[in-house]
Write a protein that holds these residues in place. Structure first.
Motif, PDB file in Angstrom:
ATOM      1  N   ALA A  66       0.840  -1.193   0.000  1.00  0.00           N
ATOM      2  CA  ALA A  66       0.000   0.000   0.000  1.00  0.00           C
ATOM      3  C   ALA A  66       0.881   1.251   0.000  1.00  0.00           C
ATOM      4  N   GLU A  67       1.458   1.582  -1.132  1.00  0.00           N
ATOM      5  CA  GLU A  67       2.279   2.780  -1.256  1.00  0.00           C
ATOM      6  C   GLU A  67       1.394   4.010  -1.140  1.00  0.00           C
ATOM      7  N   VAL A  68       1.861   4.996  -0.404  1.00  0.00           N
ATOM      8  CA  VAL A  68       1.099   6.204  -0.170  1.00  0.00           C
ATOM      9  C   VAL A  68       1.624   7.304  -1.088  1.00  0.00           C
ATOM     10  N   ASP A  69       0.707   7.971  -1.778  1.00  0.00           N
ATOM     11  CA  ASP A  69       1.076   9.106  -2.622  1.00  0.00           C
ATOM     12  C   ASP A  69       1.071  10.351  -1.734  1.00  0.00           C
ATOM     13  N   VAL A  70       2.271  10.721  -1.262  1.00  0.00           N
ATOM     14  CA  VAL A  70       2.407  11.805  -0.308  1.00  0.00           C
ATOM     15  C   VAL A  70       1.936  13.126  -0.910  1.00  0.00           C
ATOM     16  N   ALA A  71       2.308  13.388  -2.148  1.00  0.00           N
ATOM     17  CA  ALA A  71       1.925  14.653  -2.785  1.00  0.00           C
ATOM     18  C   ALA A  71       0.401  14.788  -2.874  1.00  0.00           C
ATOM     19  N   ALA A  72      -0.279  13.697  -3.224  1.00  0.00           N
ATOM     20  CA  ALA A  72      -1.742  13.743  -3.324  1.00  0.00           C
ATOM     21  C   ALA A  72      -2.367  13.958  -1.949  1.00  0.00           C
ATOM     22  N   LEU A  73      -1.833  13.287  -0.934  1.00  0.00           N
ATOM     23  CA  LEU A  73      -2.352  13.459   0.424  1.00  0.00           C
ATOM     24  C   LEU A  73      -2.146  14.888   0.917  1.00  0.00           C
ATOM     25  N   LEU A  74      -0.967  15.444   0.651  1.00  0.00           N
ATOM     26  CA  LEU A  74      -0.694  16.806   1.087  1.00  0.00           C
ATOM     27  C   LEU A  74      -1.562  17.813   0.340  1.00  0.00           C
ATOM     28  N   GLY A  75      -1.854  17.519  -0.922  1.00  0.00           N
ATOM     29  CA  GLY A  75      -2.716  18.410  -1.699  1.00  0.00           C
ATOM     30  C   GLY A  75      -4.142  18.421  -1.176  1.00  0.00           C
ATOM     31  N   ALA A  76      -4.589  17.315  -0.625  1.00  0.00           N
ATOM     32  CA  ALA A  76      -5.962  17.214  -0.130  1.00  0.00           C
ATOM     33  C   ALA A  76      -6.046  17.386   1.387  1.00  0.00           C
ATOM     34  N   ALA A  77      -4.934  17.777   2.024  1.00  0.00           N
ATOM     35  CA  ALA A  77      -4.891  17.861   3.482  1.00  0.00           C
ATOM     36  C   ALA A  77      -5.728  19.021   3.997  1.00  0.00           C
ATOM     37  N   ASP A  78      -6.236  18.856   5.210  1.00  0.00           N
ATOM     38  CA  ASP A  78      -7.089  19.850   5.866  1.00  0.00           C
ATOM     39  C   ASP A  78      -6.355  20.383   7.096  1.00  0.00           C
ATOM     40  N   ALA A  79      -5.978  21.668   7.060  1.00  0.00           N
ATOM     41  CA  ALA A  79      -5.227  22.274   8.160  1.00  0.00           C
ATOM     42  C   ALA A  79      -6.039  22.306   9.455  1.00  0.00           C
ATOM     43  N   ALA A  80      -7.353  22.487   9.361  1.00  0.00           N
ATOM     44  CA  ALA A  80      -8.197  22.509  10.563  1.00  0.00           C
ATOM     45  C   ALA A  80      -8.195  21.143  11.245  1.00  0.00           C
ATOM     46  N   ALA A  81      -8.268  20.082  10.448  1.00  0.00           N
ATOM     47  CA  ALA A  81      -8.184  18.729  11.022  1.00  0.00           C
ATOM     48  C   ALA A  81      -6.789  18.487  11.585  1.00  0.00           C
ATOM     49  N   VAL A  85      -5.363  17.170  15.336  1.00  0.00           N
ATOM     50  CA  VAL A  85      -4.391  16.082  15.526  1.00  0.00           C
ATOM     51  C   VAL A  85      -3.146  16.612  16.225  1.00  0.00           C
ATOM     52  N   PHE A  86      -2.809  17.892  15.980  1.00  0.00           N
ATOM     53  CA  PHE A  86      -1.639  18.509  16.600  1.00  0.00           C
ATOM     54  C   PHE A  86      -1.774  18.557  18.120  1.00  0.00           C
ATOM     55  N   GLY A  87      -2.975  18.376  18.625  1.00  0.00           N
ATOM     56  CA  GLY A  87      -3.177  18.322  20.072  1.00  0.00           C
ATOM     57  C   GLY A  87      -2.302  17.268  20.729  1.00  0.00           C
ATOM     58  N   LYS A  88      -1.981  16.193  20.020  1.00  0.00           N
ATOM     59  CA  LYS A  88      -1.098  15.150  20.540  1.00  0.00           C
ATOM     60  C   LYS A  88       0.328  15.670  20.682  1.00  0.00           C
ATOM     61  N   CYS A  89       0.686  16.662  19.883  1.00  0.00           N
ATOM     62  CA  CYS A  89       2.053  17.186  19.857  1.00  0.00           C
ATOM     63  C   CYS A  89       2.262  18.286  20.892  1.00  0.00           C
ATOM     64  N   LYS A  90       1.161  18.904  21.338  1.00  0.00           N
ATOM     65  CA  LYS A  90       1.248  20.057  22.236  1.00  0.00           C
ATOM     66  C   LYS A  90       1.865  19.731  23.585  1.00  0.00           C
TER      67      LYS A  90
END
Length: 176
Positions: A66-81, A85-90
């Motif tokens: 299951a190769e992941v297309d990073v560019a496609a994922l980043l293009g469709a990424a949602d900054a609000a979401a 998720v960044f709450g785990k990093c805080k």
């Protein structure tokens, strides 16, 4: 039958048994526990040997398919979401320009690795100095920090979901 002397003996016997149990427990911990050298959690102990069960090879084959297309994922990424998720990093990273347990993450996307002045990076990340935190590098690092940079001080296990990683990177890009 139960006079004061008998009750005293019973309570004394129970207290004596508890004392022997506690001393035995303390001695057992002192003999069989290996304490890390230095501060707690600074050094990680290497496993003496591995017993291969074949699961690692199966998981590697399954993830390789299951190769992941990073560019496609980043293009469709949602900054609000990604902010959620960044709450785990805080817990370790701040976004106000000050360092916490980890370095601050303002402008981390396309920033040079191990470049926050005054932060004590691990030798693994210091060895990568001069390279950039590109979205692709961050994507790989966030999946498995210890696999990307063996010896890193970052204790976070990683984000297994590719969409979560892409969303976090999209959020970090807004913090320039």
């Amino acid at each position: 039958m139960f006079d004061t002397m008998t009750m005293t003996k019973v309570v004394g016997a129970v207290c004596g048994a508890l004392l022997v149990f506690l001393l035995g427990s303390w001695a057992g911990e002192a003999i069989y526990t290996i304490a890390p050298e230095g501060h707690a959690g600074e050094e990680e102990r290497a496993q003496a040997y591995l017993i291969s069960t074949g699961e690692a090879e199966e998981n590697a084959e399954a993830s390789g398919e299951a190769e992941v297309d990073v560019a496609a994922l980043l293009g469709a990424a949602d900054a609000a979401a990604g902010e959620k998720v960044f709450g785990k990093c805080k817990a370790c990273h701040k976004i106000d320009g000050t360092d916490g347990t980890g370095p601050h993450l303002n402008g981390v996307v396309d920033r040079e690795k191990a470049s926050v002045a005054g932060f004590g990076y691990s030798e693994a990340l210091k060895a990568m100095a001069g390279q950039q935190w590109t979205p692709d590098n961050l994507f790989a690092f966030l999946e498995n920090p210890k696999g990307y940079a063996p010896g890193t001080k970052m204790s976070f296990a990683g984000l297994p979901k590719p969409a979560d990683r892409a969303n976090v990177i999209a959020y970090l890009q807004t913090l320039q």
